[in-house]
Write a protein that holds these residues in place. Structure first.
Motif, mmCIF file in Angstrom:
data_model
loop_
_atom_site.group_PDB
_atom_site.id
_atom_site.type_symbol
_atom_site.label_atom_id
_atom_site.label_comp_id
_atom_site.label_asym_id
_atom_site.label_seq_id
_atom_site.Cartn_x
_atom_site.Cartn_y
_atom_site.Cartn_z
ATOM 1 N N LYS A 205 38.125 12.790 48.257
ATOM 2 C CA LYS A 205 39.542 13.284 47.748
ATOM 3 C C LYS A 205 39.136 14.311 46.772
ATOM 4 N N LEU A 206 40.580 15.421 46.766
ATOM 5 C CA LEU A 206 40.103 16.499 45.896
ATOM 6 C C LEU A 206 41.359 16.438 44.797
ATOM 7 N N THR A 207 40.890 16.949 43.848
ATOM 8 C CA THR A 207 42.060 17.054 42.670
ATOM 9 C C THR A 207 41.749 18.570 42.218
ATOM 10 N N LEU A 208 43.072 19.167 41.914
ATOM 11 C CA LEU A 208 42.882 20.755 41.410
ATOM 12 C C LEU A 208 44.113 20.931 40.475
ATOM 13 N N TRP A 209 43.226 21.492 39.437
ATOM 14 C CA TRP A 209 44.137 21.700 38.250
ATOM 15 C C TRP A 209 44.176 23.428 38.208
ATOM 16 N N SER A 210 45.306 23.939 37.991
ATOM 17 C CA SER A 210 45.417 25.423 38.321
ATOM 18 C C SER A 210 46.495 25.775 37.546
ATOM 19 N N SER A 211 46.574 27.228 37.241
ATOM 20 C CA SER A 211 47.755 27.704 36.326
ATOM 21 C C SER A 211 48.629 28.271 37.416
ATOM 22 N N THR A 212 49.255 27.737 37.963
ATOM 23 C CA THR A 212 50.442 27.651 39.105
ATOM 24 C C THR A 212 51.740 27.304 38.639
ATOM 25 N N GLN A 213 52.791 28.121 39.084
ATOM 26 C CA GLN A 213 54.299 27.863 38.699
ATOM 27 C C GLN A 213 54.731 26.963 40.273
ATOM 28 N N ILE A 236 47.444 19.392 40.168
ATOM 29 C CA ILE A 236 48.201 19.417 38.841
ATOM 30 C C ILE A 236 48.270 20.802 38.276
ATOM 31 N N ALA A 237 49.456 21.131 37.875
ATOM 32 C CA ALA A 237 49.673 22.265 37.055
ATOM 33 C C ALA A 237 49.238 22.087 35.817
ATOM 34 N N ALA A 238 48.202 22.762 35.186
ATOM 35 C CA ALA A 238 48.032 22.727 33.843
ATOM 36 C C ALA A 238 49.257 23.515 32.882
ATOM 37 N N PRO A 239 49.398 23.508 31.989
ATOM 38 C CA PRO A 239 50.319 24.234 31.123
ATOM 39 C C PRO A 239 50.069 25.804 31.558
ATOM 40 N N VAL A 240 51.126 26.564 31.789
ATOM 41 C CA VAL A 240 51.075 28.019 32.486
ATOM 42 C C VAL A 240 51.055 28.714 31.216
ATOM 43 N N GLY A 241 50.132 29.893 30.929
ATOM 44 C CA GLY A 241 50.064 30.536 29.951
ATOM 45 C C GLY A 241 50.782 31.871 30.297
ATOM 46 N N GLY A 242 51.809 31.934 30.789
ATOM 47 C CA GLY A 242 52.972 33.128 31.398
ATOM 48 C C GLY A 242 52.732 32.964 32.725
ATOM 49 N N ILE A 502 60.869 10.076 24.363
ATOM 50 C CA ILE A 502 60.821 10.525 25.861
ATOM 51 C C ILE A 502 59.402 11.061 25.921
ATOM 52 N N ARG A 503 58.870 10.830 27.109
ATOM 53 C CA ARG A 503 57.593 11.491 27.136
ATOM 54 C C ARG A 503 57.793 12.215 28.506
ATOM 55 N N VAL A 504 57.410 13.172 28.800
ATOM 56 C CA VAL A 504 57.408 13.873 30.192
ATOM 57 C C VAL A 504 56.103 14.013 30.692
ATOM 58 N N ALA A 505 55.953 13.516 32.111
ATOM 59 C CA ALA A 505 54.788 13.948 32.873
ATOM 60 C C ALA A 505 55.320 14.739 33.985
ATOM 61 N N THR A 506 54.621 15.962 34.190
ATOM 62 C CA THR A 506 55.358 16.960 35.163
ATOM 63 C C THR A 506 54.144 17.531 35.938
ATOM 64 N N ALA A 507 54.640 18.113 36.952
ATOM 65 C CA ALA A 507 53.826 18.965 37.904
ATOM 66 C C ALA A 507 52.285 18.354 38.436
ATOM 67 N N ASP A 508 52.416 17.169 38.904
ATOM 68 C CA ASP A 508 51.296 16.474 39.261
ATOM 69 C C ASP A 508 51.811 15.819 40.747
ATOM 70 N N SER A 509 51.109 16.248 41.661
ATOM 71 C CA SER A 509 51.453 15.960 43.198
ATOM 72 C C SER A 509 51.264 14.445 43.406
ATOM 73 N N ASP A 510 50.129 13.761 42.651
ATOM 74 C CA ASP A 510 50.306 12.478 42.923
ATOM 75 C C ASP A 510 51.071 11.540 42.072
ATOM 76 N N LEU A 511 51.633 12.016 41.139
ATOM 77 C CA LEU A 511 52.364 11.130 40.119
ATOM 78 C C LEU A 511 53.985 11.601 39.990
ATOM 79 N N THR A 512 54.240 12.634 40.166
ATOM 80 C CA THR A 512 55.542 13.253 40.207
ATOM 81 C C THR A 512 56.385 13.493 41.423
ATOM 82 N N PRO A 513 57.704 13.410 41.442
ATOM 83 C CA PRO A 513 58.114 13.534 42.836
ATOM 84 C C PRO A 513 58.388 15.228 42.938
ATOM 85 N N VAL A 514 58.443 15.554 44.186
ATOM 86 C CA VAL A 514 58.469 16.989 44.346
ATOM 87 C C VAL A 514 59.612 17.851 43.676
#
Ligand SMILES: Cc1cc2nc3c(=O)[nH]c(=O)nc-3n(C[C@H](O)[C@H](O)[C@H](O)COP(=O)(O)OP(=O)(O)OC[C@H]3O[C@@H](n4cnc5c(N)ncnc54)[C@H](O)[C@@H]3O)c2cc1C
Ligand code: SF4
Ligand code: FES
Ligand code: FES
Lengths: 802, 338, 171
Positions: A205-213, A236-242, A502-514
């Motif tokens: 299995k592969l996990t990728l963290w990326s600066s992606t929108q 997983i999209a990491a926080p994106v620095g712009g 409230i906590r938000v979990a975002t932009a994680d293809s395993d955990l969050t809906p598209v």
């Protein structure tokens, strides 16, 4: 506008992710350091256009500290690309390179220095082909081809539409005017350079963290290019620095680190250099434009005909959409009963252009607004008043079948006219000082998905903990625009709780809906709706349980201030945490989903997919400038901007988006340009690619106009892109007001202004801009009856939400 | 991430020690002060010294000494921030404070020194690029290649002198103290430079620039104007330094020095001479500005186009002189003010 | 691999010993050897200001500074602006006013502002612009940043601050 009905919506709250950002704790992609991690470097092409004859990695392999070296042959022979119609990129080029910077091979090594050294030791043999560096060359060249697909030798796409008989409109007009403009390409220049980290686990299995929108599209691209089941890939999209659109495509480096992680069994990181970021590009297309309008003596448009010659760069990217956007939104601001658009996107040997803030629309906006300024001058009309008169009406359709819901343009115009003192300034300031006016509109999310499907564009899960804590899971990607915050506000409002719960979990293809991603100003509207729906469903469950306990009907309950209580008897109620316990007792685990699919309103003709949106934002802008007549230097002193955002879910964040858009628009207007010389990017650095500093950025006065659109969550429309659009033409028009020079091309550099003033001294027209258009025969237009002035579909109704 | 190539770092505590270390290591070694010019260049592999002799730890190089009336002495290791904020410099040689204060950005000025600024490597946008970029274009003679990409037929390098302070120091008639293995010498800043983009300093490798000696300033008026795209970050693509002394309304001495239009600062000698003995009238200024622009021969290797930089030379010289004469910047505004 | 040197660095009031090659920049050592990832980078060539940290209270570019030259100097990164778990008034104001959008330029800008406020208690807007003219932000248009520095200055000088909202704007 009253926001009293709300507890969270409309309040100037801090962004939910601000706290980790101000202490330096937010982990961006390059901040991941994993045990045994290897570093990757990519060997890139030295030539703008060449065949790859041989790639020899022997010397690189032999370097101590090198774990793996890959070339294009180490990947399945599959191409990728963001649009299904332009799958033309390779993880690493196998046979051909199409620009300096195209990826050819990659290395994973013990550290970045070793990886770089090894990458330089890779021997590449090329057979050099003639480069094509401009749209003119591309249209003229039919022997050398950059790609084997498209609508002609180097033509990616050519389109033509006609809505109503424009010639008839021109015949009826009091004035017909034609102008030619050029909008130079420029790039996003996010402060964060792209980075990605891939981790391969022994079970494949592969996990990728990326600066992606757009983690969802990266997910799809990885599955395709690595030929892996999507279920085994987690992106997983990491926080994106712009981002600004620069991180909206899947990129070769993301695929490369995944493959290297697989081959080495180690986590592999890549952090691009600033120069490499310039090669990723996907920024503003250089566009040459011709525009012709027929108007009455009051400035009412009877017909408009626009042509775009779009320089696409080496790959497709979003190009087909970008091309269509150079035409599609020209009708959404002013009444245009008859409209014709012809456009062509050519391939050139430069980094591919794509979606930058305002995707495809700042260029034609520049043309249209400068053109209208000339029209107003010729008709001796006040440019602001003329625009006010011709602004579109709400709840109507445009010639090209786009549906307008709310429109606050007239109010925007009135507010900036008032705030800027327009009437006292225009054509009245001393020589060297001037004011300029421009308006715009922009979509709030594309009405159609990028790949054809009937699924929702955004999904969210809201889950309630027994202690009263709430979690939002959503695929939306935080790129600084505040998407995590918007989700939080919407859910907090629906459930009547403190955003802090409230906590938000975002932009994680395993955990969050598209969610399709942070582009086309879609997140607040689409993810906002999805989250609101999920929260509303939770609220229904909670109210049902609380109603039973209090022995009232669910409809009598409200959730507010952290409590669920009887509306007419607020004393009777329970805390939100108690409600959660009651709810879980009655219904089992409390988690609901919500999703959003935009209304299907595209016209029934081929090519109608680009342009439709649930609703459009509107903006009006006044720029005040000082021009130094000796040097041609333009200093923007002040900008007033009024933006119809539907409803500001958080005015602070909306202002931030408006101010940031103005900034970026000023950079494009005055100094930013992506230029090439001898096949190479001339200035791929933070120093030489000029981005305005605090000293060039004027005071920006932001005015928010609220129209409460029935399509938006709580009435919200977009704010992140639209306000950029009127800025460059407002500056150009101000320069004209200041010194009488028309600079029909951006950037408005000092040498161009100086040249125009010199021409004036010689008694010639004080204009600098393109002189001619390339020879190109556009296809026969698709002819469709104009829908101008028709009422919006009955499904669109004015209604307020809450 | 752009990273430095490996090197050995030596940290002498005195000038003598620094000079000796330099001599010991020969052409493999380079001095480094603030590193703000050298380190980016090294990251782009424009320089790959095996040994760096760091001047930061040498106390005697830091500080502004003396009196303006007898001549200020500025240690080469003084940061640009300190030079630009020094009260005596601001008061008596404002052009120098201005030039130092216009170099790049505030944090960079906290690191960069005036010595390093005078010695800044001439720039060219075919050369101040990464190793990979330069490889792609085929390298030039300044590093790794053998032709000039700006002037392909040329046998020399035309990289642009991009120091802000040197034109000012030259115009003021400042001198530089150099200390090397062979001893010590004091030379006019004007003779510190050579008209060559590669071999641009008339100083031996092992010579340290230790201090800058300003002449006594008595009734000297000076100005510095810098052309660049933005108000910070950017190198000059034209610098105009003017220093004048007046005597009863007439110009006694005048020096106009142009920066960033050649591989070294360039004095507009003829133009300066035209001023001597004359009154600073708008007409004379216009004439002198035209003459001053003649030695401005920019090439296409910086930001902004070279014809524009040439044209602006005239505008900037006129402007500098007008300011010193108390006239408004632009002749167009003349009537309004008068 | 080049030989390593053992260096003693003072960072955020603590003493650290690191073994690093001398050609590693302060930026690299902070991030890669000390795990202080709050210091960001946008060019590594001195061209953006993102990597700014304070050395003895002065903003410097960590991408162009060598740890070997910084023995005995006090280095401050964003992590050290306030005691653990607390916020400096600047950090508070930046969060409240939305001065951090993507947040990438934020650490450098916070530290530069900190140095400014140590020097001038109530800087004018122009002085703030000047001080921050070496830090590029691509998100905010600087407006909220300038307002946040002003708000923090106001709060730090003890003047009771009216509301955390920026003036102007919303009509
Ligand atoms: C983004 C950016 C923008 C810049 N903008 C400008 C600008 O606008 N104007 C400008 O003038 N410069 C600019 N610079 C260049 C440079 O930062 C400054 O000129 C600075 O003053 C150089 O000083 P330094 O001490 O850092 O020099 P260093 O980098 O340490 O040294 C530069 C050169 O001088 C030599 N040297 C240094 N000190 C001595 C000495 N005492 N004796 C003998 N040789 C010595 C070194 O060996 C080296 O070759 C810029 C640099 C960057 C990265
Ligand atoms: S002037 Fe010519 S030789 Fe000199 S750096 Fe530029 S290209 Fe190279
Ligand atoms: S990273 Fe850009 S200045 Fe240091
Ligand atoms: S907040 Fe994104 S760069 Fe400043």
């Amino acid at each position: 506008m009253s926001t009293e009905e709300f507890s969270v919506i409309g309040k100037p709250l801090a962004k939910v992710d601000a706290w980790e950002k101000v202490v330096g704790a937010a982990r961006y992609a390059d901040d991941f350091f994993l045990p045994r991690m290897a570093y990757a470097k990519i060997r890139r092409s030295d030539h703008p256009h060449a065949l790859i004859k041989r790639v020899d990695t022997t010397r690189a392999q032999a370097l101590p500290g090198v774990y793996a070296v890959v070339t294009g042959r180490d990947f399945p022979a599959v191409k990728f690309g963001i649009l299904p119609v332009s799958q033309d990129e390779e993880a690493l080029c196998t046979d051909k390179v199409r620009m300096v910077g195209d990826p050819i091979a990659a290395v994973a090594a013990v550290d970045e220095e070793t990886a770089e050294k090894a990458a330089d030791l890779i021997d590449v043999e090329y057979e050099v082909l003639p480069p094509i560096m401009s749209v003119e060359e591309a249209l003229a060249q039919d022997k050398v081809r950059i790609h084997e697909y498209g609508d002609g030798p180097n033509i990616h796409k050519a389109v033509a539409f006609e809505f109503g008989d424009v010639e008839e409109g021109f015949r009826q007009a009091d004035l017909v005017r034609e102008d030619v403009f050029f909008y130079q390409g420029n790039t996003h220049l996010p402060m964060e350079q792209h980075a990605a980290v891939a981790q391969w686990s022994p079970d494949g299995k592969l996990t990728l963290w990326s600066s992606t929108q757009t983690p969802h599209y990266v997910h799809r691209a990885l599955a395709k290019t690595l030929q892996m089941p999507p279920a085994w890939i987690r992106v997983i999209a990491a926080p994106v620095g712009g981002g600004f659109g620069g991180k909206t495509d899947p990129f070769s480096h993301e695929i490369v680190v995944a493959r290297l992680a697989q081959l080495t069994g180690r986590p592999v990181k890549i952090g691009l250099t600033r120069e490499e970021v310039f090669y990723c590009h996907r920024g503003r297309h250089p566009v040459l434009m011709w525009i012709k309008t027929g108007v009455t003596k009051n400035g009412e448009i009877l017909a408009m005909h626009c042509r775009s010659y779009v320089d696409g760069g080496a790959y497709g990217s979003y190009g087909v959409a970008s091309l269509l956007y150079t035409g599609a939104l020209q009708t959404v601001t002013y009444k245009v009963p008859r409209y014709k658009f012809e456009g062509v996107r050519a391939f050139t040997n430069k980094p591919p252009c794509g979606p930058k803030r305002g995707h495809g629309t700042p260029q034609p906006r520049y043309a249209l607004e400068c053109h209208l300024d000339k029209v107003a001058e010729q008709l001796r009309l006040d440019p602001a008043e003329m625009r006010r008169r011709i602004a579109v009406d709400e709840y109507t359709k445009t010639a090209n079948h786009l549906t307008i819901t709310t429109c606050g343009l007239r109010e925007c115009i009135d507010r900036v006219v008032e705030a800027s003192g327009w009437r006292e300034k225009h054509r009245k300031l001393p020589y060297g000082k001037g004011v300029g006016f421009a308006c715009s509109s922009y979509l709030t999310g594309a009405g159609l998905p990028i790949y054809w499907n009937d699924m929702p564009h955004s999904g969210a899960i809201v889950k309630v903990d027994r202690g009263g804590g709430v979690a939002i899971l959503c695929g939306a990607t935080e790129i600084g625009q505040g998407s995590d915050s918007v989700l939080t506000y919407v859910v907090a409002e629906q459930l009547g709780i403190d955003p802090k719960d409230i906590r938000v979990a975002t932009a994680d293809s395993d955990l969050t809906p598209v969610d399709l991603g942070s582009y086309s100003s879609r997140v607040t509207l689409m993810a906002g709706h999805a989250a609101a729906q999920a929260a509303e469903r939770i609220r229904t469950l909670l109210h049902e349980a609380v109603a039973k306990k209090l022995e009232v009907a669910p409809a009598e309950l409200v959730s507010r201030g952290g409590r669920v209580f009887v509306k007419d008897d607020p004393e009777r109620g329970v805390s939100f945490a108690e409600a959660a316990v009651l709810g879980e007792t009655m219904h089992g685990t409390l988690a609901c989903t919500g999703s959003y699919t935009p209304p299907k309103r595209a016209g029934k003709f081929k090519g109608s997919g680009v342009g439709p949106s649930p609703c459009y934002s509107y903006t009006a802008c006044v720029a005040e400038v000082s021009v130094d007549p000796d040097t041609g230097e333009v200093k923007v002193d002040r900008v007033w901007i009024a933006h119809d955002v539907g409803r500001a879910l958080n005015p602070l964040l909306v202002e931030g988006q408006v101010e940031g858009s103005v900034y970026m628009g000023l950079g494009e207007a005055l100094m930013e340009e992506q230029v090439f010389r001898e096949g190479l990017h001339k200035i791929p650095s933070m120093l030489e690619y000029k981005s305005p500093t605090t000293l060039e950025t004027p005071e920006i006065y932001t005015i928010l106009v609220e129209t409460v659109d029935p399509e938006g969550p709580f009435g919200a429309k977009e704010a992140g892109q639209g306000p950029l659009l009127p800025v460059p033409p407002a500056v150009a028009n101000a320069v004209h007001d200041a010194v009488g020079a028309r600079i029909d091309e951006v950037p408005i550099s000092p040498e161009k202004v100086a040249r125009a003033l010199e021409l004036k001294k010689q008694g010639k027209p004080a204009r600098v801009g393109p002189e001619r258009l390339p020879v190109f025969k556009f296809p026969e237009p698709v002819k469709v009856a104009s829908a101008f002035g028709e009422a919006a579909d009955p499904s669109v109704k004015r209604k307020t939400q809450g | 991430m752009m990273r430095l190539p490996p090197f050995t770092y030596l940290a002498p505590l005195s000038v003598g020690e620094a000079v000796r270390m330099m001599a010991d290591h020969g052409p493999e070694a380079m001095f480094v002060a603030g590193g703000t010019d050298l380190y980016p260049n090294m990251k782009r592999r424009q320089f790959e010294p095996k040994v760096l002799v760091g001047l930061r730890g040498i106390r005697e190089l830091v500080g502004v000494r003396g009196e303006a009336t007898t001549g200020l002495v500025i240690g080469a290791g003084t940061t640009l921030t300190d030079v630009s904020e020094h009260p005596a410099v601001r008061e008596h040689v404002p052009a120098l404070a201005v030039a130092a204060g216009l170099v790049s950005t505030p944090p960079l000025r906290n690191m960069g020194t005036i010595g390093g600024n005078v010695c800044v490597d001439p720039r060219c946008n075919y050369y101040n690029q990464s190793y990979q970029w330069r490889r792609a274009i085929g390298f030039c003679m300044k590093k790794d290649g053998d032709i000039c990409l700006v002037a392909p037929g040329s046998s020399r390098c035309w990289a642009v002198s991009s120091t802000d302070t040197a034109p000012v120091l030259w115009s003021l008639g400042a001198r530089a103290r150099l200390v090397g293995v062979g001893g010590e010498r004091v030379v006019p800043v004007a003779s510190l430079f050579k008209d060559d983009g590669i071999d641009y300093l008339a100083k031996a490798r092992d010579e340290v620039l230790t201090e800058i000696l300003l002449p006594p300033v008595d009734g000297l008026r000076c100005a510095y104007l810098k052309l660049r795209r933005r108000g910070s970050f950017d190198f000059p693509v034209l610098g105009v330094a003017v220093a004048l002394s007046l005597d009863g309304g007439r110009v006694k001495t005048a020096k106009i020095v142009l920066g960033a239009v050649a591989s070294q600062p360039r004095e507009a000698v003829e133009a300066g001479a035209l001023l001597v003995g004359e009154r600073l009238t708008p007409a004379l200024i216009a004439e002198v500005a035209g003459v001053a622009a003649r030695p401005s021969k920019p090439l296409d290797n910086t930001d902004l186009t070279h014809p524009y930089r040439k044209k602006m030379t005239k505008v900037f010289v006129a402007r500098a002189l007008r300011r010193l004469a108390g006239l408004p910047d632009s002749p167009e505004n003349e009537e309004e003010v008068a | 691999m080049p030989t390593k040197t053992i260096l003693t660095l003072r960072v955020n009031g603590e003493t650290h010993e690191v073994a690093v090659p001398v050609h590693k920049t302060l930026l690299e050592v902070l991030r890669e050897d000390l795990g202080l990832i709050g210091t960001k980078h946008g060019c590594e060539l001195g061209e953006c200001g993102t990597c700014t940290v304070l050395v003895d209270g002065q903003p410097v570019l960590s991408c162009l500074a060598l740890p070997v030259e910084l023995g005995g100097r006090e280095i401050l990164t964003v992590e050290g602006m306030a005691p653990p778990g607390q916020l400096h008034p600047l950090q508070q104001a930046f969060a409240e006013l939305g001065a951090a959008q993507c947040g990438y330029c934020t650490p450098g800008i916070l530290l530069t502002s900190l140095a400014l406020l140590a020097d001038k208690r109530e800087p004018t807007r122009d002085e703030i612009r000047q001080a921050l003219s070496g830090n590029i932000c691509r998100c905010t248009g600087y407006t909220k940043i300038l307002e946040a520095v002003e708000l923090a200055a106001l709060r730090m000088s003890g003047t009771p601050s009216p509301s955390p909202l920026p003036q102007g704007g919303r009509g």
